[in-house]
Motif scaffolding. Structure first.
Motif, PDB file in Angstrom:
ATOM      1  N   ARG A  63       0.815  -1.208   0.000  1.00 15.75           N
ATOM      2  CA  ARG A  63       0.000   0.000   0.000  1.00 15.75           C
ATOM      3  C   ARG A  63       0.856   1.268   0.000  1.00 15.75           C
ATOM      4  NH1 ARG A  63      -5.347  -1.106   3.776  1.00 15.75           N
ATOM      5  NH2 ARG A  63      -5.632  -3.317   3.235  1.00 15.75           N
ATOM      6  N   LEU A  64       1.967   1.248   0.710  1.00 10.52           N
ATOM      7  CA  LEU A  64       2.873   2.403   0.683  1.00 10.52           C
ATOM      8  C   LEU A  64       3.383   2.657  -0.731  1.00 10.52           C
ATOM      9  CD1 LEU A  64       4.927   1.715   3.938  1.00 10.52           C
ATOM     10  CD2 LEU A  64       3.512   3.746   3.540  1.00 10.52           C
ATOM     11  N   GLU A  65       3.749   1.591  -1.424  1.00 10.74           N
ATOM     12  CA  GLU A  65       4.211   1.720  -2.803  1.00 10.74           C
ATOM     13  C   GLU A  65       3.094   2.242  -3.697  1.00 10.74           C
ATOM     14  OE1 GLU A  65       6.575   1.628  -6.151  1.00 10.74           O
ATOM     15  OE2 GLU A  65       7.164   1.420  -4.037  1.00 10.74           O
ATOM     16  N   ARG A  66       1.900   1.710  -3.537  1.00 12.02           N
ATOM     17  CA  ARG A  66       0.755   2.126  -4.347  1.00 12.02           C
ATOM     18  C   ARG A  66       0.443   3.611  -4.182  1.00 12.02           C
ATOM     19  NH1 ARG A  66      -4.663  -0.220  -2.216  1.00 12.02           N
ATOM     20  NH2 ARG A  66      -4.523   1.685  -0.950  1.00 12.02           N
ATOM     21  N   GLU A  67       0.563   4.118  -2.950  1.00 13.11           N
ATOM     22  CA  GLU A  67       0.239   5.511  -2.674  1.00 13.11           C
ATOM     23  C   GLU A  67       1.435   6.451  -2.792  1.00 13.11           C
ATOM     24  OE1 GLU A  67      -2.876   6.403  -2.331  1.00 13.11           O
ATOM     25  OE2 GLU A  67      -3.441   4.272  -2.510  1.00 13.11           O
ATOM     26  N   GLY A  68       2.586   5.922  -3.187  1.00 14.38           N
ATOM     27  CA  GLY A  68       3.774   6.759  -3.366  1.00 14.38           C
ATOM     28  C   GLY A  68       4.338   7.301  -2.068  1.00 14.38           C
ATOM     29  N   ARG A  69       4.241   6.514  -0.992  1.00 18.27           N
ATOM     30  CA  ARG A  69       4.672   7.009   0.316  1.00 18.27           C
ATOM     31  C   ARG A  69       5.766   6.149   0.949  1.00 18.27           C
ATOM     32  NH1 ARG A  69      -1.639   8.132   1.960  1.00 18.27           N
ATOM     33  NH2 ARG A  69      -1.891   9.871   0.508  1.00 18.27           N
ATOM     34  N   THR A  70       6.406   5.321   0.160  1.00 19.32           N
ATOM     35  CA  THR A  70       7.459   4.449   0.692  1.00 19.32           C
ATOM     36  C   THR A  70       8.622   5.259   1.255  1.00 19.32           C
ATOM     37  OG1 THR A  70       6.878   2.682  -0.857  1.00 19.32           O
ATOM     38  CG2 THR A  70       9.078   2.619   0.117  1.00 19.32           C
ATOM     39  N   GLU A  71       9.074   6.247   0.502  1.00 22.03           N
ATOM     40  CA  GLU A  71      10.212   7.063   0.948  1.00 22.03           C
ATOM     41  C   GLU A  71       9.855   7.846   2.201  1.00 22.03           C
ATOM     42  OE1 GLU A  71      13.436  10.280  -0.884  1.00 22.03           O
ATOM     43  OE2 GLU A  71      11.649   9.715  -2.030  1.00 22.03           O
ATOM     44  N   LEU A  72       8.650   8.379   2.244  1.00 24.37           N
ATOM     45  CA  LEU A  72       8.208   9.120   3.423  1.00 24.37           C
ATOM     46  C   LEU A  72       8.160   8.200   4.643  1.00 24.37           C
ATOM     47  CD1 LEU A  72       7.088  11.728   4.662  1.00 24.37           C
ATOM     48  CD2 LEU A  72       4.813  11.010   3.885  1.00 24.37           C
ATOM     49  N   ALA A  73       7.647   6.991   4.453  1.00 22.62           N
ATOM     50  CA  ALA A  73       7.595   6.035   5.558  1.00 22.62           C
ATOM     51  C   ALA A  73       8.989   5.709   6.059  1.00 22.62           C
ATOM     52  CB  ALA A  73       6.888   4.756   5.106  1.00 22.62           C
TER      53      ALA A  73
END
Length: 206
Positions: free
Chosen positions: A169-179
């Protein structure tokens, strides 16, 4: 699947080198310097959980446990890492990273809900039911009941599987780097808690 109970330390070579480890703690309360660390739970996701119990007069030497927790090549998975990192740092004297926090990841991707507890995540992400009946029990007593052991083990049992879905889900929403940036900061957030800023947003304007 088995729950292994140990006193004061892990046996040697319980986990394969480099394997990610799910970690949780049980303490006498929520104020880290006052409420001693009683139990550390660990799992490598293979189906077994290991519980390490510390007595009221423990010196928390635990060389094998400390080596696992401090290993910079071994990812540590938590749910609400901020609390566990502070307890481990204060009592065991190590920074138990690098860090992945399922609660932090949940807040970044499950923005459709305010329910980010472990019980809610386990139900939604992996279809598992976790009982929280023993959450507020006495972890410092002379004996740890079977119900307490099962509860403690369940806190680390599903974190590996939950990480897989949260990463998707992080990858899908483009938030992996932020996480990842949040995960990297969590040991320092725990240090701020221990240093006297547990309730202060040091980034706030006022």
């Amino acid at each position: 699947m088995a729950v292994h109970f140990h006193e004061e330390d892990l046996p040697e070579d319980v986990f394969a080198p480099g394997a990610a480890i799910a970690v949780d703690t049980e303490t006498m309360g929520l104020i880290t310097p006052r409420d001693r660390l009683c139990l550390v739970q660990l799992s490598d996701g293979s189906g077994d959980e290991h519980l390490v119990r510390f007595g009221p007069r423990s010196n928390y030497a635990a060389p094998n446990l400390r080596m696992v927790l401090a290993d910079p090549e071994r990812l540590k998975l938590y749910h609400y890492a901020r609390f566990d990192l502070a307890a481990i740092r204060f009592y065991l004297g190590v920074t138990a990273g690098p860090v992945y926090c399922t609660k932090t990841a949940s807040r970044l991707v499950r923005t459709y809900t305010d329910r980010h507890g472990l019980k809610d995540l386990a139900r939604e992400l992996v279809g598992a039911e976790i009982s929280k009946q023993q959450q507020s029990s006495d972890w410092g007593g002379p004996d740890i009941s079977d119900a307490q052991r099962d509860y403690a083990a369940s806190d680390v049992r599903y974190l590996h599987a939950m990480k897989v879905e949260l990463d998707r889900r992080l990858e899908r929403e483009g938030r992996t780097e932020l996480a990842q940036a949040c995960f990297d900061f969590l040991p320092w957030r725990a240090e701020l808690d221990l240093a006297g800023w547990p309730d202060t947003d040091i980034f706030a304007h006022i």
